[in-house]
Design a protein around this motif. Structure first.
Motif, PDB file in Angstrom:
ATOM      1  N   LEU A 284      25.198  11.479  18.696  1.00 29.07           N
ATOM      2  CA  LEU A 284      24.922  12.789  18.100  1.00 29.07           C
ATOM      3  C   LEU A 284      23.970  12.684  16.912  1.00 29.07           C
ATOM      4  O   LEU A 284      23.013  13.466  16.836  1.00 29.07           O
ATOM      5  CB  LEU A 284      26.227  13.475  17.694  1.00 29.07           C
ATOM      6  N   PRO A 285      24.180  11.747  15.972  1.00 25.67           N
ATOM      7  CA  PRO A 285      23.202  11.636  14.881  1.00 25.67           C
ATOM      8  C   PRO A 285      21.784  11.368  15.380  1.00 25.67           C
ATOM      9  O   PRO A 285      20.817  11.937  14.855  1.00 25.67           O
ATOM     10  CB  PRO A 285      23.730  10.450  14.062  1.00 25.67           C
ATOM     11  N   MET A 286      21.640  10.532  16.395  1.00 25.56           N
ATOM     12  CA  MET A 286      20.315  10.257  16.957  1.00 25.56           C
ATOM     13  C   MET A 286      19.714  11.516  17.561  1.00 25.56           C
ATOM     14  O   MET A 286      18.505  11.779  17.439  1.00 25.56           O
ATOM     15  CB  MET A 286      20.404   9.141  17.992  1.00 25.56           C
ATOM     16  N   ALA A 287      20.551  12.322  18.228  1.00 30.15           N
ATOM     17  CA  ALA A 287      20.081  13.574  18.828  1.00 30.15           C
ATOM     18  C   ALA A 287      19.622  14.549  17.748  1.00 30.15           C
ATOM     19  O   ALA A 287      18.580  15.215  17.893  1.00 30.15           O
ATOM     20  CB  ALA A 287      21.183  14.194  19.679  1.00 30.15           C
ATOM     21  N   LEU A 288      20.381  14.644  16.668  1.00 33.01           N
ATOM     22  CA  LEU A 288      20.008  15.547  15.580  1.00 33.01           C
ATOM     23  C   LEU A 288      18.682  15.118  14.949  1.00 33.01           C
ATOM     24  O   LEU A 288      17.827  15.954  14.641  1.00 33.01           O
ATOM     25  CB  LEU A 288      21.113  15.565  14.521  1.00 33.01           C
ATOM     26  N   ILE A 289      18.515  13.818  14.755  1.00 30.77           N
ATOM     27  CA  ILE A 289      17.265  13.292  14.196  1.00 30.77           C
ATOM     28  C   ILE A 289      16.090  13.620  15.123  1.00 30.77           C
ATOM     29  O   ILE A 289      15.009  14.018  14.674  1.00 30.77           O
ATOM     30  CB  ILE A 289      17.376  11.776  13.965  1.00 30.77           C
ATOM     31  N   ALA A 290      16.312  13.471  16.425  1.00 32.31           N
ATOM     32  CA  ALA A 290      15.244  13.709  17.405  1.00 32.31           C
ATOM     33  C   ALA A 290      14.814  15.163  17.446  1.00 32.31           C
ATOM     34  O   ALA A 290      13.689  15.473  17.863  1.00 32.31           O
ATOM     35  CB  ALA A 290      15.701  13.255  18.788  1.00 32.31           C
ATOM     36  N   ASN A 291      15.686  16.063  17.023  1.00 33.77           N
ATOM     37  CA  ASN A 291      15.348  17.490  17.034  1.00 33.77           C
ATOM     38  C   ASN A 291      14.529  17.915  15.822  1.00 33.77           C
ATOM     39  O   ASN A 291      13.954  19.008  15.811  1.00 33.77           O
ATOM     40  CB  ASN A 291      16.628  18.338  17.088  1.00 33.77           C
ATOM     41  N   ASP A 292      14.479  17.067  14.792  1.00 28.95           N
ATOM     42  CA  ASP A 292      13.781  17.420  13.548  1.00 28.95           C
ATOM     43  C   ASP A 292      12.395  16.794  13.493  1.00 28.95           C
ATOM     44  O   ASP A 292      12.148  15.741  14.084  1.00 28.95           O
ATOM     45  CB  ASP A 292      14.590  16.951  12.335  1.00 28.95           C
ATOM     46  N   GLY A 293      11.540  17.425  12.749  1.00 31.74           N
ATOM     47  CA  GLY A 293      10.199  16.890  12.515  1.00 31.74           C
ATOM     48  C   GLY A 293      10.160  16.149  11.195  1.00 31.74           C
ATOM     49  O   GLY A 293      10.211  16.769  10.130  1.00 31.74           O
ATOM     50  N   HIS A 294      10.092  14.828  11.259  1.00 36.36           N
ATOM     51  CA  HIS A 294      10.076  14.011  10.041  1.00 36.36           C
ATOM     52  C   HIS A 294       8.617  13.767   9.630  1.00 36.36           C
ATOM     53  O   HIS A 294       8.046  12.696   9.865  1.00 36.36           O
ATOM     54  CB  HIS A 294      10.831  12.703  10.270  1.00 36.36           C
ATOM     55  N   TYR A 295       8.061  14.793   9.008  1.00 38.85           N
ATOM     56  CA  TYR A 295       6.635  14.793   8.683  1.00 38.85           C
ATOM     57  C   TYR A 295       6.440  14.576   7.180  1.00 38.85           C
ATOM     58  O   TYR A 295       7.109  15.194   6.350  1.00 38.85           O
ATOM     59  CB  TYR A 295       6.001  16.117   9.106  1.00 38.85           C
ATOM     60  N   PHE A 296       5.487  13.680   6.852  1.00 42.44           N
ATOM     61  CA  PHE A 296       5.273  13.288   5.458  1.00 42.44           C
ATOM     62  C   PHE A 296       3.784  13.213   5.130  1.00 42.44           C
ATOM     63  O   PHE A 296       2.946  13.033   6.009  1.00 42.44           O
ATOM     64  CB  PHE A 296       5.904  11.918   5.192  1.00 42.44           C
ATOM     65  N   SER A 297       3.510  13.318   3.841  1.00 37.71           N
ATOM     66  CA  SER A 297       2.161  13.101   3.317  1.00 37.71           C
ATOM     67  C   SER A 297       2.095  11.746   2.624  1.00 37.71           C
ATOM     68  O   SER A 297       3.007  11.383   1.879  1.00 37.71           O
ATOM     69  CB  SER A 297       1.793  14.194   2.314  1.00 37.71           C
TER      70      SER A 297
END
Length: 330
Positions: A284-297
Motif C-alpha cells: 500500500l505505501p508503494m501504491a500511494l507513492i506511485a500515485n503522487d508526482g514527486h517533482y522537484f526543482s
C-alpha cells in the motif's frame, strides 16, 4: 595536507560513480565497505578499502583518521517492508557515527548524501524545493522517515557543534553500474515487458553521474549547513516509461491505472502478505507513492554546485547499454 576522502557506500550505485569522480580529480579514495559485500563496480580502481560497518562507531573513527573530507553516501534504501528497524540503524545511527568521527578528527568538510524525498514535492508547473517541509510521512515508510531524521541530525551538528557539513539530496538516479539493480529495475521491467500499465504519478530523474559530480563539487562549493536537491527532469510515469521503451526498442505500457485501483491493489497485497507471511511486490505505501508526482526543482544546486543536467534519455540509453552488456535484460 591530506587529500584523502573517506567515502561510505562506495560500492553502491551512486557511490561507484562518486568514487570515479573523486579519482578523476586526483583525490585519494578510502572506502569503508562491509565485510563480504560486493565490490564488482569498483574492480580495478586504485581505492584504499577498509572493512567496517557504519553502525559501529569505532569503525568510523578508524576509517576517518587522517582524512581531509568525508562523503557519507551509505544508506539502506529499503521501502518493502515499509517498517524495518535496520533502516533506522543504518540511516540515522550510522549518520550520527559519521558526525562523531568528523568532529573527533577535525575533518574539513562532510558531504552528507540524503534524498530529495525529505522535502515536500510539488507539481510539474511548481516543483518542490529545499524550502518545502517534508510531506512523505503519510506513506509510513521508514526509509523516508529515517532520512528526514538523519538530515535533522546533520543540521543540528552544524549549528550546535560547528560541524562543516553540506547536504545533497539526489532524486531518482538513472545510469550505468547499477549492479543490484536498484532504480534500474524500473527500466528493466519496461524492457522485459513486465509492466502492464502506468500510474498517475511521476518522479524527478537525474543521471547518476551528474549527481556524483554535484556531490564531489560540494567538497569545495556550496554553503555549510545548506541542502541541495540534485535532480533534473520531472517526468510522469507515462512519459518515463515511453522513453524507456524507446531506448529498449519495445512497446511502452499502455494501460492507465487509476489511483483508486492502484490503492486497492496495494491494500489487497498487504492483506495477503499478513495472511501468508510473505512480502508483497507492491505494498500500500508503494501504491500511494506511485500515485503522487514527486517533482522537484534543482535550480539551487545548478547555481551553487554547478550541477550538470544531462538529458535523461542519454542516461537511460547508457543504463540500458550497460544492462545489455552485462546480461541483465533477458
Amino acid at each position: 595536507m591530506s587529500n584523502t576522502i573517506l567515502l561510505t557506500g562506495a560500492n553502491g550505485f551512486l557511490g561507484s560513480h562518486i568514487a570515479r569522480e573523486l579519482l578523476a580529480r586526483r583525490y585519494v579514495v578510502r572506502a569503508l565497505v562491509r565485510r563480504g559485500s560486493s565490490r564488482s563496480t569498483l574492480a580495478g580502481l586504485p581505492i584504499d578499502f577498509i572493512e567496517g560497518d557504519i553502525c559501529r562507531q569505532n569503525d568510523l573513527l578508524r576509517a576517518a583518521d587522517g582524512c581531509a573530507g568525508v562523503i557519507h553516501a551509505a544508506a539502506l534504501a529499503q521501502v518493502n517492508p515499509a517498517r524495518n528497524v535496520a533502516v533506522w540503524e543504518v540511516n540515522k545511527t550510522g549518520t550520527e557515527h559519521v558526525l562523531q568521527a568528523v568532529k573527533q578528527h577535525g575533518i574539513r568538510r562532510l558531504v552528507y548524501v540524503g534524498t530529495a524525498n525529505v522535502f515536500g514535492f510539488g507539481t510539474r508547473e511548481q516543483p518542490g524545493d529545499e524550502q518545502q517541509p517534508y510531506s512523505g510521512q503519510r506513506y509510513g515508510v521508514d526509509y523516508m522517515d529515517s532520512k528526514v531524521a538523519a538530515t535533522e541530525s546533520v543540521k543540528l551538528a552544524v549549528h550546535r557543534d560547528n560541524v562543516p557539513a553540506i547536504m545533497v539530496h539526489p532524486s531518482f538516479l538513472v545510469g550505468p553500474l547499477d549492479s543490484k539493480p536498484t532504480s534500474g529495475a524500473m527500466l528493466l521491467a519496461v524492457a522485459r515487458r513486465q509492466l502492464p500499465g502506468y500510474t498517475m504519478g511521476g518522479k524527478n530523474f537525474i543521471h547518476v553521474r551528474d549527481a556524483a559530480i554535484g556531490t564531489v563539487n560540494a567538497l569545495t562549493m556550496g554553503s555549510i549547513g545548506e541542502s541541495y536537491i540534485l535532480g533534473n527532469e520531472n517526468l510522469t510515469y507515462r512519459q518515463a516509461f515511453t522513453l524507456m521503451a524507446q531506448v529498449a526498442g519495445v512497446q511502452p505500457p499502455r494501460l492507465s491505472l487509476s489511483p483508486g485501483l492502484t490503492r486497492l491493489y496495494g491494500q489487497f497485497n498487504d492483506w495477503l502478505a499478513t495472511l501468508t507471511g510473505k512480502h508483497a511486490q507492491v505494498t500500500l505505501p508503494m501504491a500511494l507513492i506511485a500515485n503522487d508526482g514527486h517533482y522537484f526543482s534543482s535550480q539551487k544546486a545548478i547555481n551553487e554546485l554547478n550541477l550538470p543536467q544531462t538529458p535523461i534519455r542519454e542516461a537511460l540509453q547508457e543504463a540500458y547499454d550497460w544492462f545489455t552488456a552485462h546480461g541483465y535484460v533477458y
